[in-house]
Design a protein around this motif. Structure first.
Motif, short mmCIF file in Angstrom:
data_model
loop_
_atom_site.label_atom_id
_atom_site.label_comp_id
_atom_site.label_asym_id
_atom_site.label_seq_id
_atom_site.Cartn_x
_atom_site.Cartn_y
_atom_site.Cartn_z
N ASP A 84 0.81 -1.22 0.00
CA ASP A 84 0.00 0.00 0.00
C ASP A 84 0.85 1.27 0.00
OD1 ASP A 84 -2.36 -1.51 0.08
OD2 ASP A 84 -2.33 -1.59 2.28
N ASN A 85 2.12 1.15 0.40
CA ASN A 85 2.99 2.33 0.50
C ASN A 85 4.28 2.11 -0.30
OD1 ASN A 85 3.63 0.27 2.34
ND2 ASN A 85 4.72 1.68 3.69
N GLY B 229 11.95 -0.54 -2.40
CA GLY B 229 12.42 -0.70 -3.76
C GLY B 229 11.26 -1.27 -4.58
N ILE B 230 11.00 -0.67 -5.74
CA ILE B 230 9.83 -1.01 -6.55
C ILE B 230 10.26 -1.52 -7.92
CG2 ILE B 230 7.75 -0.06 -7.66
CD1 ILE B 230 7.50 -0.40 -4.66
N ALA B 231 9.52 -2.50 -8.45
CA ALA B 231 9.82 -3.06 -9.76
C ALA B 231 8.62 -2.93 -10.69
CB ALA B 231 10.20 -4.53 -9.63
N THR B 232 8.92 -2.79 -11.98
CA THR B 232 7.91 -2.95 -13.01
C THR B 232 8.25 -4.21 -13.80
OG1 THR B 232 9.14 -1.54 -14.55
CG2 THR B 232 7.48 -0.48 -13.20
N VAL B 233 7.25 -4.99 -14.14
CA VAL B 233 7.47 -6.26 -14.85
C VAL B 233 6.54 -6.33 -16.06
CG1 VAL B 233 8.16 -7.44 -12.73
CG2 VAL B 233 5.77 -7.50 -13.43
N ASP B 234 6.97 -7.17 -17.03
CA ASP B 234 6.12 -7.37 -18.21
C ASP B 234 5.21 -8.57 -17.99
OD1 ASP B 234 7.63 -9.67 -18.63
OD2 ASP B 234 8.82 -8.80 -20.27
N ALA B 235 4.43 -8.90 -19.00
CA ALA B 235 3.45 -9.99 -18.86
C ALA B 235 4.11 -11.34 -18.66
CB ALA B 235 2.56 -10.03 -20.11
N ALA B 236 5.37 -11.48 -19.07
CA ALA B 236 6.08 -12.75 -18.92
C ALA B 236 6.77 -12.87 -17.57
CB ALA B 236 7.11 -12.90 -20.04
N GLY B 237 6.62 -11.85 -16.72
CA GLY B 237 7.25 -11.89 -15.42
C GLY B 237 8.70 -11.47 -15.42
N LEU C 121 4.64 -2.91 -6.70
CA LEU C 121 5.30 -4.18 -6.46
C LEU C 121 6.64 -3.95 -5.77
CD1 LEU C 121 4.58 -5.99 -9.87
CD2 LEU C 121 3.42 -6.31 -7.67
N ALA C 122 6.67 -4.26 -4.48
CA ALA C 122 7.87 -4.04 -3.67
C ALA C 122 8.76 -5.27 -3.69
CB ALA C 122 7.49 -3.71 -2.25
#
Length: 349
Positions: free
Chosen positions: A132-133, A138-146, A162-163
């Motif tokens: 929620d915060n 540290g935050i990640a962005t991922v694609d549809a394949a993970g 996504l922490a």
């Protein structure tokens, strides 16, 4: 990873390592070592700080109790997670490894994640959890394949929620990535920067979003939340102490050998250690009481009491964390108390 000074968990960590603070009467680090051993990791290097290293060494010993072989890796200052990997390189050599933060708890075994990593080709594999915060992690962005696209440490405008969970799998190429990064504005080598370096050099980084709970126990409220979650998930009824007929025990309650319960009510989930005395008291849900503690005419719930705490005539304690050998005595004062007390504290009301 068992270094650092634990500043967010003071006053408890003025005199104790944060990794040894108990959850459900078991040091947090022990959950970590058991999870590693279950995954087949038997060679374990434990990074320790000058301030708390001796206490951690004494608690863990040679690792035989966990089925592991331990190598101690001193870290002279809190230089960041990537710095810890850097100083551990003589131990790690050129093998794949898992890095596990010693103050993190997750509600799942890591053996499946380890197997997927070893059987794959990615340079790194990270675990993620929606939070929620996200500004605090540290935050990640991922694609549809993970596959991970980008990592950012504590972003002001998070691109996702996504922490990074405190468990990371790496192949040896992470060492070159760490050598190529510079300290962050806070003066530390960030593991997120090193993983981003892998991505920038065309390496594959896989991610898996965990569905079970994950708890960072760095602050008092976090620790109490962890205690609640672990008691809810894993407490089993196991009464080894002496409970008289004037007392009642309801729900899942574990009571250690040598503990005496007289004219008291205990409502689980609760864990009470060995050689305690509970007299004319109420112990409510989500409470852990360490070995050798004494409760006399007191009411406590949603709290963590370390070893040899002594409560006398306390009307009500909740949402509290009490260190070792703490004494709280009331001369008739009424009302709710919320306390955070370091070892050897004395409070008279």
């Amino acid at each position: 990873m068992s270094g650092g000074r634990g500043t967010r968990l003071r006053p408890i960590t003025h005199t104790a390592a944060k990794q040894l603070v108990p959850v459900a009467n078991k040091p947090i680090l022990f959950f970590v070592l058991e999870n590693l051993a279950h995954a087949g990791v038997t060679d374990v290097g434990i990074v320790i700080a000058p301030e708390t290293g001796a206490a951690i060494q004494a608690a863990v010993g040679d690792g035989a109790a966990f089925g592991i072989d331990v190598t101690w890796i001193p870290q002279d200052r809190p230089g960041g997670l990537a710095h810890a990997v850097k100083i551990a390189r003589p131990f790690l050599g050129d093998t794949p490894f898992v890095m596990y933060l010693g103050d993190n708890l997750i509600g799942t075994r890591i053996d499946g994640f380890a197997k997927a990593f070893v059987g794959g080709s990615a340079s790194a594999r990270i675990l993620l959890k929606p939070v929620d915060n996200p500004q605090s992690f540290g935050i990640a962005t991922v694609d549809a394949a993970g596959r991970v696209q980008r990592l950012i440490e504590k972003p002001k405008q998070p691109p996702s929620n996504l922490a990074l969970v405190g468990v990371y799998f790496f192949r040896p190429e992470i060492h070159a990535a760490i050598d190529a990064i510079k300290p962050s504005p806070r003066g530390e080598l960030e593991i997120t920067d090193a993983i981003q370096r892998l991505l920038d050099s065309g390496k594959q980084v896989d991610a898996e979003v965990i569905t079970d709970w994950w708890l960072d126990t760095g602050k008092k409220d976090d620790l109490l939340a962890a205690n609640t979650t672990v008691l809810d998930a894993w407490t089993a009824s196991d009464v080894k102490g002496d409970v008289d007929a004037a007392s009642s025990v309801q729900g899942r309650v574990a009571i250690g050998a040598g503990t005496i319960v007289r004219a008291s009510r205990i409502r689980g989930p609760v864990v009470i250690g060995k050689d305690c005395r509970i007299d004319n008291s109420f112990v409510g849900p989500h409470t852990s009481i360490g070995d050798g503690s004494i409760l006399e005419g007191s009411h406590v719930q949603h709290a963590v009491l370390l070893e040899r705490c002594h409560l006398t005539g306390v009307d009500r304690i909740e949402d509290s964390l009490l260190g070792r050998d703490v004494r709280v005595t009331s001369r008739g004062a009424k009302g709710l108390l919320k306390l955070s007390l370091g070892d050897d504290s004395e409070v008279e009301l």
